[in-house]
Design a protein around this motif. Structure first.
Motif, PDB file in Angstrom:
ATOM      1  N   VAL A  88       0.433  46.150  25.471  1.00 36.58           N
ATOM      2  CA  VAL A  88       0.106  47.552  25.172  1.00 36.58           C
ATOM      3  C   VAL A  88      -0.734  47.654  23.910  1.00 36.58           C
ATOM      4  O   VAL A  88      -0.765  48.673  23.238  1.00 36.58           O
ATOM      5  N   ASN A 111      -1.191  56.156  27.855  1.00 37.74           N
ATOM      6  CA  ASN A 111       0.066  56.003  27.099  1.00 37.74           C
ATOM      7  C   ASN A 111       0.222  57.072  26.024  1.00 37.74           C
ATOM      8  O   ASN A 111       1.266  57.153  25.377  1.00 37.74           O
ATOM      9  N   HIS A 115       5.605  60.052  28.798  1.00 43.62           N
ATOM     10  CA  HIS A 115       5.943  59.368  30.047  1.00 43.62           C
ATOM     11  C   HIS A 115       7.233  58.569  29.918  1.00 43.62           C
ATOM     12  O   HIS A 115       7.766  58.389  28.820  1.00 43.62           O
ATOM     13  N   ASP A 117       8.513  54.753  31.218  1.00 48.14           N
ATOM     14  CA  ASP A 117       7.882  53.551  31.765  1.00 48.14           C
ATOM     15  C   ASP A 117       8.333  53.282  33.197  1.00 48.14           C
ATOM     16  O   ASP A 117       9.530  53.359  33.513  1.00 48.14           O
ATOM     17  N   LEU A 130       9.618  47.112  22.479  1.00 49.06           N
ATOM     18  CA  LEU A 130       8.250  47.042  21.976  1.00 49.06           C
ATOM     19  C   LEU A 130       8.242  46.440  20.574  1.00 49.06           C
ATOM     20  O   LEU A 130       8.932  46.917  19.675  1.00 49.06           O
ATOM     21  N   THR A 142       4.720  56.308  17.461  1.00 51.76           N
ATOM     22  CA  THR A 142       5.267  56.470  18.806  1.00 51.76           C
ATOM     23  C   THR A 142       6.375  57.507  18.736  1.00 51.76           C
ATOM     24  O   THR A 142       7.232  57.437  17.848  1.00 51.76           O
ATOM     25  N   TRP A 249       5.572  53.037  12.551  1.00 56.15           N
ATOM     26  CA  TRP A 249       5.761  51.587  12.667  1.00 56.15           C
ATOM     27  C   TRP A 249       5.603  50.845  11.356  1.00 56.15           C
ATOM     28  O   TRP A 249       4.754  51.188  10.535  1.00 56.15           O
ATOM     29  N   TRP A 257      13.989  51.382  23.950  1.00 60.09           N
ATOM     30  CA  TRP A 257      14.362  52.720  24.448  1.00 60.09           C
ATOM     31  C   TRP A 257      14.831  52.636  25.894  1.00 60.09           C
ATOM     32  O   TRP A 257      14.463  51.726  26.627  1.00 60.09           O
ATOM     33  N   HIS A 264       8.468  59.042  26.084  1.00 58.97           N
ATOM     34  CA  HIS A 264       7.778  58.581  24.882  1.00 58.97           C
ATOM     35  C   HIS A 264       6.278  58.720  25.063  1.00 58.97           C
ATOM     36  O   HIS A 264       5.790  58.869  26.186  1.00 58.97           O
ATOM     37  N   VAL A 266       2.466  57.428  22.649  1.00 61.80           N
ATOM     38  CA  VAL A 266       1.862  56.965  21.387  1.00 61.80           C
ATOM     39  C   VAL A 266       0.805  57.988  20.997  1.00 61.80           C
ATOM     40  O   VAL A 266       0.137  58.561  21.864  1.00 61.80           O
ATOM     41  N   ARG A 275      -4.464  46.915  17.088  1.00 63.22           N
ATOM     42  CA  ARG A 275      -3.050  47.353  17.118  1.00 63.22           C
ATOM     43  C   ARG A 275      -2.399  46.472  18.175  1.00 63.22           C
ATOM     44  O   ARG A 275      -2.611  46.671  19.365  1.00 63.22           O
ATOM     45  N   MET A 277       0.685  45.428  20.064  1.00 59.64           N
ATOM     46  CA  MET A 277       2.036  45.829  20.439  1.00 59.64           C
ATOM     47  C   MET A 277       2.358  45.120  21.748  1.00 59.64           C
ATOM     48  O   MET A 277       1.557  45.149  22.681  1.00 59.64           O
ATOM     49  N   ARG A 279       5.200  44.476  24.832  1.00 60.50           N
ATOM     50  CA  ARG A 279       6.394  45.055  25.446  1.00 60.50           C
ATOM     51  C   ARG A 279       7.011  44.118  26.468  1.00 60.50           C
ATOM     52  O   ARG A 279       6.289  43.465  27.235  1.00 60.50           O
TER      53      ARG A 279
HETATM   54  C1  OGA Z   1       4.790  51.371  26.037  1.00 59.34           C
HETATM   55  C2  OGA Z   1       4.056  52.460  25.380  1.00 59.34           C
HETATM   56  C3  OGA Z   1       3.530  53.074  23.140  1.00 59.34           C
HETATM   57  C4  OGA Z   1       2.910  52.446  21.951  1.00 59.34           C
HETATM   58  O1  OGA Z   1       4.863  50.282  25.470  1.00 59.34           O
HETATM   59  O2  OGA Z   1       5.349  51.602  27.107  1.00 59.34           O
HETATM   60  O3  OGA Z   1       3.932  53.525  25.923  1.00 59.34           O
HETATM   61  O4  OGA Z   1       3.277  52.809  20.838  1.00 59.34           O
HETATM   62  N1  OGA Z   1       3.634  52.163  24.158  1.00 59.34           N
HETATM   63  O5  OGA Z   1       2.045  51.589  22.121  1.00 59.34           O
END
Ligand code: OGA
Ligand code: MN
Length: 295
Positions: A88, A111, A115, A117, A130, A142, A249, A257, A264, A266, A275, A277, A279
């Motif tokens: 992500v 994202n 939503h 997931d 994440l 987020t 963050w 979560w 959630h 972002v 960035r 990230m 998951r």
């Molecule tokens: C995810 C998402 C949010 C983010 O990982 O499912 O929506 O902060 N990420 O990147």
């Protein structure tokens, strides 16, 4: 040191201390974290400098991992991370920010919509985990919204009205709502809508929650405009600040979560800077609604 959890907002989300995710967890620790998830729905575990393998091993404490296939448009040959990891980030295979006009970048902007997931899968996800590997300091918070509290706060008539409603969810709807609507025949087949109840019940706590998501585009038996205005209204209700925790963050935060209980998104960030990230997703084990017969 024993695990302890400090609640972060008046209604949900907790920060965990006393755990080291680079080591295998004891059974008591897993039980404490799972109980924490049932109660708080979002857990923040700061200071976890973990590898992809350690993240996957930790995630498997909560169940088998979901197969990422069918959740994105990235070709296998363009993938930056090994199987089992959901990328992500905003990075390409070489670790550089994706070009602004790349399809992958435009798809990922989805994202930024509220939503849950994998609500576009017949068996949707349990937890998402994440990990922040490269911090982007310009935006990119987020946000999480508690769908149990949002449900509880509805009036009795609305609760009765929506109790048995079933929605259709698809990645084509969330992306389409942002004007990203060109899909290949293969993607269209992969993103075929699935059915989800609008109200779901948590298997452990028995609490009801609103099961919303930007992927939801229709409600069975309702006209499109009526369905969409209802979904918009409910989402607006459910994401009021009183139901939201904003996560700012820090490098090496790990946030978990429960997709069955929270939404959630972002927030916009400077996508010209990295960035990173990563998951992992723990698979769910039941459908929320019977699926349509295959045509
Ligand atoms: C995810 C998402 C949010 C983010 O990982 O499912 O929506 O902060 N990420 O990147
Ligand atoms: Mn997500």
């Amino acid at each position: 040191m024993a695990i302890s959890i400090r609640q972060l907002t008046p209604i949900f989300a907790g920060e965990v201390s006393g755990v080291d995710l680079t080591k295998a967890l004891g059974k008591d620790e897993v039980v404490a974290l799972e109980a924490g998830m049932d109660k708080y729905a979002v857990l923040v575990i700061p200071g976890q400098r973990i590898s992809d393998e350690q993240q996957q091993a930790f995630s498997r404490n909560f169940g088998p991992l979901e197969n990422a296939r069918g959740g994105n448009i990235t070709k296998d040959t363009d993938k930056r991370l090994a199987e089992g990891m959901n990328d992500v980030s905003n990075l390409d295979k070489d670790g550089k920010p994706l070009p602004k006009d790349s399809r992958q970048h435009l798809f990922n902007i989805g994202n930024m919509l509220w939503h849950s997931d994998s609500s576009f899968r017949a068996v949707p996800a349990k937890y998402s985990l994440l990990s922040c590997r490269i911090l982007n300091t310009n935006g990119g918070n987020t946000e999480f919204a508690d769908m149990r509290a949002a449900y509880d706060d509805l009036d009795t008539a609305t609760k009765a009205e929506i109790e048995d409603m079933v929605c259709e969810h698809s990645l084509m709807h969330s992306r389409g709502s942002l004007g990203f609507s060109e899909f290949t025949a293969e993607e269209k087949a992969m993103f075929k809508p699935v059915r989800q109840r609008l109200v779901r019940t948590h298997p452990v706590t028995g609490r009801k929650s609103l099961y919303l998501s930007s992927h939801a585009g229709t409600i069975l038996g309702m006209t499109m405009p009526e369905a969409r205005i209802l979904l918009r209204d409910l989402t607006e209700h459910a994401t009021q600040p009183k139901f939201v925790y904003v996560h700012r963050w820090q490098l090496h935060d790990l946030v978990i979560w429960d997709n069955r209980q929270v939404l959630h998104r972002v927030r916009r960030y400077d996508t010209s800077q990295p960035r990173d990230m990563r998951r992992t997703t723990v698979a769910g084990n039941t459908m929320t609604a019977a699926q349509a017969e295959a045509a």
